[in-house]
Design an enzyme around this catalytic site. Sequence first.
Site, short mmCIF file in Angstrom:
data_model
loop_
_atom_site.label_atom_id
_atom_site.label_comp_id
_atom_site.label_asym_id
_atom_site.label_seq_id
_atom_site.Cartn_x
_atom_site.Cartn_y
_atom_site.Cartn_z
N LEU A 15 -0.66 6.10 7.74
CA LEU A 15 -0.65 6.51 9.15
C LEU A 15 -1.41 5.54 10.06
O LEU A 15 -0.90 5.11 11.10
CB LEU A 15 -1.26 7.92 9.25
CG LEU A 15 -1.24 8.58 10.61
CD1 LEU A 15 0.18 8.71 11.14
CD2 LEU A 15 -1.88 9.95 10.54
N GLU A 35 0.58 -2.63 1.79
CA GLU A 35 0.44 -1.23 1.37
C GLU A 35 0.73 -1.14 -0.13
O GLU A 35 1.77 -1.60 -0.59
CB GLU A 35 1.38 -0.33 2.17
CG GLU A 35 1.55 1.09 1.63
CD GLU A 35 0.25 1.84 1.40
OE1 GLU A 35 -0.58 1.92 2.31
OE2 GLU A 35 0.06 2.35 0.26
N GLN A 115 3.47 13.90 8.14
CA GLN A 115 3.23 12.46 7.98
C GLN A 115 4.41 11.74 7.33
O GLN A 115 4.72 10.61 7.68
CB GLN A 115 1.97 12.30 7.13
CG GLN A 115 1.15 11.09 7.43
CD GLN A 115 -0.25 11.18 6.83
OE1 GLN A 115 -0.89 12.22 6.87
NE2 GLN A 115 -0.72 10.10 6.26
N MET A 139 -4.02 -5.59 -1.65
CA MET A 139 -5.03 -6.59 -1.34
C MET A 139 -6.04 -6.53 -2.49
O MET A 139 -6.59 -5.47 -2.77
CB MET A 139 -5.70 -6.24 -0.01
CG MET A 139 -6.53 -7.36 0.58
SD MET A 139 -8.21 -7.40 0.01
CE MET A 139 -8.91 -5.97 0.78
N TYR A 218 -3.79 30.47 7.31
CA TYR A 218 -4.87 30.50 6.31
C TYR A 218 -4.66 31.71 5.41
O TYR A 218 -4.33 32.80 5.90
CB TYR A 218 -6.23 30.63 7.00
CG TYR A 218 -6.73 29.35 7.63
CD1 TYR A 218 -6.16 28.86 8.80
CD2 TYR A 218 -7.79 28.64 7.06
CE1 TYR A 218 -6.61 27.68 9.38
CE2 TYR A 218 -8.24 27.46 7.63
CZ TYR A 218 -7.65 26.99 8.78
OH TYR A 218 -8.09 25.83 9.35
N ASP A 306 -9.31 7.14 7.92
CA ASP A 306 -10.10 7.80 6.88
C ASP A 306 -11.09 6.83 6.23
O ASP A 306 -12.05 7.27 5.59
CB ASP A 306 -9.18 8.38 5.80
CG ASP A 306 -8.60 9.74 6.21
OD1 ASP A 306 -8.65 10.07 7.41
OD2 ASP A 306 -8.09 10.46 5.32
C1 LIG Z 1 -3.54 18.88 3.25
C2 LIG Z 1 -3.86 17.96 4.38
C3 LIG Z 1 -3.45 18.30 5.67
C4 LIG Z 1 -3.76 17.46 6.74
N1 LIG Z 1 -3.36 17.82 7.99
C5 LIG Z 1 -3.63 17.03 9.04
C6 LIG Z 1 -3.13 17.34 10.34
O1 LIG Z 1 -2.45 18.35 10.54
N2 LIG Z 1 -3.43 16.48 11.37
C7 LIG Z 1 -4.17 15.35 11.16
O2 LIG Z 1 -4.39 14.60 12.13
N3 LIG Z 1 -4.64 15.01 9.95
C8 LIG Z 1 -4.38 15.81 8.88
N4 LIG Z 1 -4.79 15.45 7.64
C9 LIG Z 1 -5.55 14.20 7.47
C10 LIG Z 1 -4.64 12.96 7.40
O3 LIG Z 1 -3.70 13.12 6.37
C11 LIG Z 1 -5.47 11.70 7.17
O4 LIG Z 1 -6.52 11.67 8.11
C12 LIG Z 1 -4.62 10.45 7.30
O5 LIG Z 1 -3.68 10.35 6.26
C13 LIG Z 1 -5.49 9.19 7.26
O6 LIG Z 1 -4.67 8.07 7.33
P1 LIG Z 1 -5.21 6.65 6.87
O7 LIG Z 1 -4.06 5.71 7.11
O8 LIG Z 1 -6.52 6.36 7.49
O9 LIG Z 1 -5.50 6.79 5.33
P2 LIG Z 1 -4.50 7.10 4.12
O10 LIG Z 1 -3.43 7.99 4.56
O11 LIG Z 1 -5.36 7.52 2.99
O12 LIG Z 1 -3.86 5.69 3.79
C14 LIG Z 1 -4.57 4.62 3.25
C15 LIG Z 1 -3.55 3.72 2.60
O13 LIG Z 1 -4.19 2.51 2.19
C16 LIG Z 1 -3.55 2.07 0.99
N5 LIG Z 1 -4.48 1.14 0.31
C17 LIG Z 1 -5.75 1.40 -0.07
N6 LIG Z 1 -6.31 0.29 -0.61
C18 LIG Z 1 -5.35 -0.68 -0.56
C19 LIG Z 1 -5.32 -2.05 -0.98
N7 LIG Z 1 -6.39 -2.66 -1.52
N8 LIG Z 1 -4.18 -2.75 -0.79
C20 LIG Z 1 -3.07 -2.16 -0.23
N9 LIG Z 1 -3.06 -0.86 0.18
C21 LIG Z 1 -4.19 -0.14 0.03
C22 LIG Z 1 -3.31 3.34 0.22
O14 LIG Z 1 -2.27 3.19 -0.72
C23 LIG Z 1 -2.95 4.32 1.34
O15 LIG Z 1 -1.55 4.45 1.52
C24 LIG Z 1 -4.50 16.27 6.53
C25 LIG Z 1 -4.89 15.93 5.23
C26 LIG Z 1 -4.58 16.75 4.17
C27 LIG Z 1 -5.01 16.36 2.80
#
Ligand SMILES: Cc1cc2nc3c(=O)[nH]c(=O)nc-3n(C[C@H](O)[C@H](O)[C@H](O)COP(=O)(O)OP(=O)(O)OC[C@H]3O[C@@H](n4cnc5c(N)ncnc54)[C@H](O)[C@@H]3O)c2cc1C
Length: 542
Positions: A15, A35, A115, A139, A218, A306
């Site tokens: 995301l 990714e 997502q 990476m 919930y 995150d």
């Molecule tokens: C059940 C549930 C419900 C949720 N509901 C909501 C909601 O309704 N609204 C909301 O805003 N948020 C929600 N969230 C939170 C949301 O899913 C996360 O905040 C969001 O996915 C964070 O995105 P991100 O890209 O920072 O991290 P991530 O989605 O964790 O993506 C990180 C990516 O980095 C990649 N990666 C890591 N290291 C490497 C590397 N060295 N080389 C290449 N790739 C790498 C991984 O493969 C991964 O795909 C929810 C979470 C959960 C678990």
Amino acid sequence: MADIEVPVFIVGGSLVGLSTALLLGYHGVPSLTVEYHRGTAIHPRAAQTSQRTMEILRQVGLEEIVRRKSEEQFVQDGGVLAVETLVGGPIAHYIADLNQGVRDVSPTVRVFLSQDALEPQLRKRAEELGAELRFATEMVSFEQDTHGVSAVIRERDSGKTQTVRAQYMVAADGAHSRVRERLGIRMLGHGTFAHCITIYFRAHLAPFIEGHKWAVVYALNRQLRGFFRFEKPFEKTFLAINTIGDPENPVTDVSTGLTEQRSLELVRAALGTDSIPIAIENVMRWEAAADTAEVFQNGRVFLAGDAVHVMPPNGGFGGNVGVQDAHNLAWKLAFVLKGFAGPELLSTYGPERRPAGAFTVEQAYSRYVLRTAPNMSRDGLQPVAPDLNIEMGYIYHSGAVIAEDAPEDPNDRRVHENPRESKACPGTRAPHVWLQRRGEQVSTLDLFGRNFSLLAGPEGNAWTEAARDRATPLGIELDVHRIGENGLTDPSGGFPAAYGITAAGAVLVRPDGFVAWRAKTGDGASPEQIGSALATVLCRAG
Ligand SMILES: Cc1cc2nc3c(=O)[nH]c(=O)nc-3n(C[C@H](O)[C@H](O)[C@H](O)COP(=O)(O)OP(=O)(O)OC[C@H]3O[C@@H](n4cnc5c(N)ncnc54)[C@H](O)[C@@H]3O)c2cc1C
């Protein structure tokens, strides 16, 4: 020389990484994203999409498709409520209608779109804007020096490695960020308080859901505490479970030793019936934690999403805050890379985004404790703030804003407020006002985008003329709008009051739609004033 040279290298293409690539592309900055996974998200995870995120998607031309996809996927304006068991019906309502009482603050609305449905749209638009995205690519290492970042990437299938050289790196590599770990950046907060699961399953639930505006439900009973999220046509859903057993003394590790039979029992306990056939499709394990990184930047490496703030899903904030990190960072990287701003502009990313992130983490934590965890201490718990303040009322204090009457002590600075009360105070999101242009309705927000914008009241020609004089010497383009000029009208007459200015005043808005500087009246309108404000916020003073 490296195999690949690119201005910005992004680690993680979920995301937040995709949003960063898209927003950099929007600003004309090439990037490479790697990714680890073979494609975009396969699990729904985030779905609740705030108005602020929708405003960002509107800016890059994605609002319409996202709204259409959301209509296909979810009941619109769905609510958030609690049941003991689904068949037993509601015991509490947290949000009756997702958009109740918030439609006036934005040209767009809150939606649910999961997502796995949003990411392909981000990917497509990012690629259209020239971003290079490599999936199934990892990476494996990086180093930085005073001029840039060097990294090694590896294709998972072939094992082939390549070197990358970039001026800046963005780590959007998730909660277990190896970049963060490698840089020795600590996470501060409440730590991990539950080992949770999400059970994806099929069941014919339409008879219980149809006719209701239920999106997040919930399930709180003596066997488990968690939540369902319901997608149309209610044949496929998930149940996220935070704890099991006695709510006052619960088991917080739901994931260890979990069997399919036990998953079935848990789903039945949340449904409140054994009579509905259930097919478990998948179980995902995740940790409920509430922490914020101590810093969001290390040299030429910026962390977002995150990787720098983890929070329980209660409130649906996590992904939204990450998209806002990307929005804050993208224009700053673009302006520095194009030579429009001094490199110090990038140092305002952390001071602006960290307080917003930390506040949101606390708010998600408070919602988790109050809604789900009667066993957890309420001592020192941050009072629950309105969702709207969290979503778009966060306030920036940094060198990229010229504050009005800001308290000296950083501890006294407000981190959030009701966006209706901000009135374009520097550091806040510029408010939405409906205007008209050639018979079409446009929002003030539609006037912001790739450049800084100067918006002046109907009698603010001293400012608009001064602004037009100033743009060229600084080498940047400035979008200048006087309400009432060039067919831009304000039918409600509400623009000056909404922006806290007189009819002769003006406001300077950054590309991310945050107010950089404001002149409440026409006093002192001069090219030098505007030049000085721009030079200050672009870190070009002197
Ligand atoms: C059940 C549930 C419900 C949720 N509901 C909501 C909601 O309704 N609204 C909301 O805003 N948020 C929600 N969230 C939170 C949301 O899913 C996360 O905040 C969001 O996915 C964070 O995105 P991100 O890209 O920072 O991290 P991530 O989605 O964790 O993506 C990180 C990516 O980095 C990649 N990666 C890591 N290291 C490497 C590397 N060295 N080389 C290449 N790739 C790498 C991984 O493969 C991964 O795909 C929810 C979470 C959960 C678990």
